[in-house]
Write a protein that holds these residues in place. Sequence first.
Motif, PDB file in Angstrom:
ATOM      1  N   PHE A 190     -11.499  -5.489  -7.121  1.00 48.39           N
ATOM      2  CA  PHE A 190     -11.417  -6.764  -7.825  1.00 48.39           C
ATOM      3  C   PHE A 190     -12.798  -7.333  -8.114  1.00 48.39           C
ATOM      4  CE2 PHE A 190     -10.717 -11.521  -7.338  1.00 48.39           C
ATOM      5  CZ  PHE A 190     -10.212 -11.695  -8.622  1.00 48.39           C
ATOM      6  N   ASP A 191     -13.002  -7.727  -9.367  1.00 46.97           N
ATOM      7  CA  ASP A 191     -14.236  -8.417  -9.764  1.00 46.97           C
ATOM      8  C   ASP A 191     -13.974  -9.918  -9.653  1.00 46.97           C
ATOM      9  OD1 ASP A 191     -16.491  -9.494 -10.894  1.00 46.97           O
ATOM     10  OD2 ASP A 191     -16.195  -8.632 -12.888  1.00 46.97           O
ATOM     11  N   PHE A 192     -14.554 -10.540  -8.634  1.00 49.53           N
ATOM     12  CA  PHE A 192     -14.249 -11.944  -8.373  1.00 49.53           C
ATOM     13  C   PHE A 192     -15.081 -12.906  -9.209  1.00 49.53           C
ATOM     14  CE2 PHE A 192     -17.832 -11.023  -5.688  1.00 49.53           C
ATOM     15  CZ  PHE A 192     -18.581 -12.184  -5.694  1.00 49.53           C
ATOM     16  N   GLU A 193     -15.969 -12.404 -10.047  1.00 41.86           N
ATOM     17  CA  GLU A 193     -16.874 -13.266 -10.807  1.00 41.86           C
ATOM     18  C   GLU A 193     -16.152 -14.352 -11.610  1.00 41.86           C
ATOM     19  OE1 GLU A 193     -20.641 -14.640 -11.662  1.00 41.86           O
ATOM     20  OE2 GLU A 193     -20.060 -13.017 -10.296  1.00 41.86           O
ATOM     21  N   LEU A 213      -5.788 -20.815  -5.277  1.00 42.57           N
ATOM     22  CA  LEU A 213      -5.168 -19.535  -4.954  1.00 42.57           C
ATOM     23  C   LEU A 213      -4.472 -18.912  -6.160  1.00 42.57           C
ATOM     24  CD1 LEU A 213      -4.083 -17.369  -2.949  1.00 42.57           C
ATOM     25  CD2 LEU A 213      -2.119 -18.876  -2.610  1.00 42.57           C
ATOM     26  N   ASP A 214      -3.657 -19.692  -6.863  1.00 38.58           N
ATOM     27  CA  ASP A 214      -2.873 -19.137  -7.961  1.00 38.58           C
ATOM     28  C   ASP A 214      -3.763 -18.582  -9.069  1.00 38.58           C
ATOM     29  OD1 ASP A 214      -0.571 -19.787  -6.615  1.00 38.58           O
ATOM     30  OD2 ASP A 214      -0.278 -21.699  -7.659  1.00 38.58           O
ATOM     31  N   LYS A 215      -4.907 -19.190  -9.270  1.00 38.69           N
ATOM     32  CA  LYS A 215      -5.839 -18.695 -10.281  1.00 38.69           C
ATOM     33  C   LYS A 215      -6.410 -17.337  -9.862  1.00 38.69           C
ATOM     34  CE  LYS A 215      -9.923 -20.081 -12.971  1.00 38.69           C
ATOM     35  NZ  LYS A 215     -10.957 -21.144 -13.179  1.00 38.69           N
ATOM     36  N   ILE A 216      -6.690 -17.186  -8.571  1.00 35.60           N
ATOM     37  CA  ILE A 216      -7.197 -15.908  -8.060  1.00 35.60           C
ATOM     38  C   ILE A 216      -6.137 -14.821  -8.213  1.00 35.60           C
ATOM     39  CG2 ILE A 216      -7.948 -14.670  -5.999  1.00 35.60           C
ATOM     40  CD1 ILE A 216      -9.173 -17.302  -5.011  1.00 35.60           C
ATOM     41  N   ILE A 217      -4.892 -15.153  -7.842  1.00 30.60           N
ATOM     42  CA  ILE A 217      -3.797 -14.188  -7.939  1.00 30.60           C
ATOM     43  C   ILE A 217      -3.619 -13.736  -9.389  1.00 30.60           C
ATOM     44  CG2 ILE A 217      -1.322 -13.825  -7.655  1.00 30.60           C
ATOM     45  CD1 ILE A 217      -2.668 -13.982  -4.995  1.00 30.60           C
ATOM     46  N   ALA A 218      -3.647 -14.682 -10.313  1.00 29.20           N
ATOM     47  CA  ALA A 218      -3.461 -14.352 -11.731  1.00 29.20           C
ATOM     48  C   ALA A 218      -4.588 -13.457 -12.234  1.00 29.20           C
ATOM     49  CB  ALA A 218      -3.391 -15.642 -12.557  1.00 29.20           C
ATOM     50  N   GLU A 219      -5.810 -13.745 -11.820  1.00 23.79           N
ATOM     51  CA  GLU A 219      -6.949 -12.938 -12.253  1.00 23.79           C
ATOM     52  C   GLU A 219      -6.883 -11.534 -11.662  1.00 23.79           C
ATOM     53  OE1 GLU A 219     -10.289 -11.748 -14.235  1.00 23.79           O
ATOM     54  OE2 GLU A 219      -9.172 -13.607 -14.533  1.00 23.79           O
ATOM     55  N   LYS A 220      -6.475 -11.422 -10.393  1.00 20.31           N
ATOM     56  CA  LYS A 220      -6.311 -10.102  -9.783  1.00 20.31           C
ATOM     57  C   LYS A 220      -5.255  -9.299 -10.531  1.00 20.31           C
ATOM     58  CE  LYS A 220      -7.723  -9.719  -4.958  1.00 20.31           C
ATOM     59  NZ  LYS A 220      -7.287  -9.423  -3.568  1.00 20.31           N
ATOM     60  N   ALA A 255       0.818  -1.213   0.000  1.00 27.31           N
ATOM     61  CA  ALA A 255       0.000   0.000   0.000  1.00 27.31           C
ATOM     62  C   ALA A 255       0.850   1.259   0.000  1.00 27.31           C
ATOM     63  CB  ALA A 255      -0.926   0.003   1.212  1.00 27.31           C
ATOM     64  N   THR A 256       2.131   1.146   0.317  1.00 24.89           N
ATOM     65  CA  THR A 256       2.973   2.331   0.441  1.00 24.89           C
ATOM     66  C   THR A 256       4.158   2.336  -0.524  1.00 24.89           C
ATOM     67  OG1 THR A 256       4.206   1.253   2.239  1.00 24.89           O
ATOM     68  CG2 THR A 256       2.378   2.680   2.863  1.00 24.89           C
ATOM     69  N   GLY A 257       4.203   1.354  -1.410  1.00 23.03           N
ATOM     70  CA  GLY A 257       5.297   1.284  -2.376  1.00 23.03           C
ATOM     71  C   GLY A 257       4.809   1.576  -3.780  1.00 23.03           C
ATOM     72  N   THR A 258       5.626   1.212  -4.761  1.00 24.06           N
ATOM     73  CA  THR A 258       5.274   1.444  -6.167  1.00 24.06           C
ATOM     74  C   THR A 258       5.106   0.144  -6.942  1.00 24.06           C
ATOM     75  OG1 THR A 258       7.630   1.648  -6.733  1.00 24.06           O
ATOM     76  CG2 THR A 258       6.443   3.680  -6.202  1.00 24.06           C
ATOM     77  N   ASP A 259       5.478  -0.964  -6.339  1.00 30.20           N
ATOM     78  CA  ASP A 259       5.391  -2.264  -7.002  1.00 30.20           C
ATOM     79  C   ASP A 259       3.922  -2.689  -7.086  1.00 30.20           C
ATOM     80  OD1 ASP A 259       5.710  -4.765  -8.046  1.00 30.20           O
ATOM     81  OD2 ASP A 259       7.092  -5.483  -6.503  1.00 30.20           O
ATOM     82  N   THR A 260       3.477  -3.057  -8.258  1.00 26.20           N
ATOM     83  CA  THR A 260       2.079  -3.462  -8.435  1.00 26.20           C
ATOM     84  C   THR A 260       1.942  -4.960  -8.703  1.00 26.20           C
ATOM     85  OG1 THR A 260       2.188  -2.869 -10.788  1.00 26.20           O
ATOM     86  CG2 THR A 260       1.385  -1.185  -9.269  1.00 26.20           C
ATOM     87  N   LYS A 261       2.951  -5.722  -8.338  1.00 25.18           N
ATOM     88  CA  LYS A 261       2.855  -7.172  -8.479  1.00 25.18           C
ATOM     89  C   LYS A 261       1.957  -7.728  -7.375  1.00 25.18           C
ATOM     90  CE  LYS A 261       5.575 -11.465  -8.419  1.00 25.18           C
ATOM     91  NZ  LYS A 261       4.855 -12.045  -9.561  1.00 25.18           N
ATOM     92  N   VAL A 262       0.934  -8.489  -7.741  1.00 24.23           N
ATOM     93  CA  VAL A 262       0.011  -9.093  -6.783  1.00 24.23           C
ATOM     94  C   VAL A 262       0.644 -10.370  -6.242  1.00 24.23           C
ATOM     95  CG1 VAL A 262      -2.301 -10.049  -6.446  1.00 24.23           C
ATOM     96  CG2 VAL A 262      -1.955  -8.145  -8.040  1.00 24.23           C
TER      97      VAL A 262
END
Length: 517
Positions: free
Chosen positions: A452-455, A498-505, A253-260
């Motif tokens: 995030f759209d979790f659909e 989990l990995d599928k959720i991370i990839a979709e996010k 929340a306080t950095g610049t990295d946008t990797k989920v």
Amino acid sequence: MKKLSFALLSVTVCMSLALAACGNNEANKTEEGNKPTDTSSPATATNSGGDEQASQLKPYKLTMFYPGTPQPDEAKVEEKMNEILTKKINATIDIQTIDWGAWNDKMNLMFATGEPADVIFTASWNGHAQNAKKGAFLELDELLNKYGKEILATENPKFLEGARIDGKLYAIPTNKEIGTSRGVVVRKDIAEKYNMNFSNVKTIADLEPFLKTVKEKEPGMTPLFESQTATIPTFASVRDALGDATIPGVISATGTDTKVYNYYETPEALDTFKVMRSFFTQGYINKDAATSKQSASDVAKAGKIFMWPEALKPGKDKELEATVGYPLQQIELTPAYITTGETTNSMLGISKTSKDPERAMMLINLLHSDKELLNLLDFGIEGVHYEKVSDNVIKLPAGTDPSKRTYNPGSAWMFGDQFLNYLWDNEDPTKWDKFKEFNNSAIASPGLGFVFDFEPVKSEVAVQNNIGPEFLAALEVGAVDPEEVLPKFIEKMKAGGLDKIIAEKQKQLDAFLAAKK
């Protein structure tokens, strides 16, 4: 202050700069008092003392649900609120306060059975996005435009934009501080008794010497109180859960990295849980922490706990003093920051089962504009539950035992426009100015505004929601060995998609960030 469903408890608390507070209020009337109504052709009901216009509305009883401790004098406060509501929108109110520990189960049952309700507290940390997607809440844009003119005039636009899901609004955020910092509060008298200096506290581990002192020198006092709803690892985090704290996958929340990433797979998570395990095994934390559903502020009223985690802001310790009845001191463990979760962690939605959504929006609008009504809900009745020191400052009536107050919900952060709230006589008179400074200093997450759209992964999300409660509370309070249990937690998360959720996010966040450029 808040219920942890799975990954993070972003609590609270969290919102904006206020403009001028309006004393008068306009809303439109509905032709049907007990049925869903056509909002396309409403007549007008004036809220500013318009008895004649309000009388044209059919009588209606509004139900409002929120999490907290039921108060002995709730009915008396309702009666006083009804005097205002009847005059302004020809309505009465039935406040349903549900214990924090029962809140999630109660709401899930209500949404599943279609139990009638009007106004319901909701938040990003409590699965708002998922519940809205499932149809639990009505879309509010049309209702807001017709019956929420005071909200639109005073609410920081960032709140309303941050609360949107796929461009649609399903709840109205409380108008308050927009940023948050995380940390703990401690009993000031105990800290002074042992000359405790917190100036060098930067991490959770830095708290140990103070907990050790209390454990050794204050028999019968719990050094650190935690529960399922409030743990230091969640309150002391700087993670952005990207709009829904119940779904795994975060960024800094306080950095610049946008990797989920999955926080629980990081060295930081293991190290934090090891510290908590050390605290627990040394007896610094209450033994029932992993199963307790009590709120810390309720337990603190008995004077038997020294420290507990909180979402912080300027003067949070002074606010809590009015609830617990003795001096407190807050200790920040994080810088101030802003995520979508902070703009949406305290909201009021309208249930899809409401029989009069128009009247429900009129109520929400009044909580953003009618100072007398809002302070009744927040603090009770003047001369009974508090006395006026000045126009905007209050104190407890003489002889009142702070621990035995008959109306003390401690939920002013949940409703309407907080900048209309009275200040207790122990609070800083420049509190709202400091809120502005706090907001201006807060670091904005690169994911601010993203939800995030979790659909596409709703099946995997449903599985994860069942895994979290099995492991997370025990890990966060130190009740289990993290080196043994954390790998099992991660393994089960991965097996559950989990990995599928991370990839979709990541995919959705990348698209959001690209669209902003």
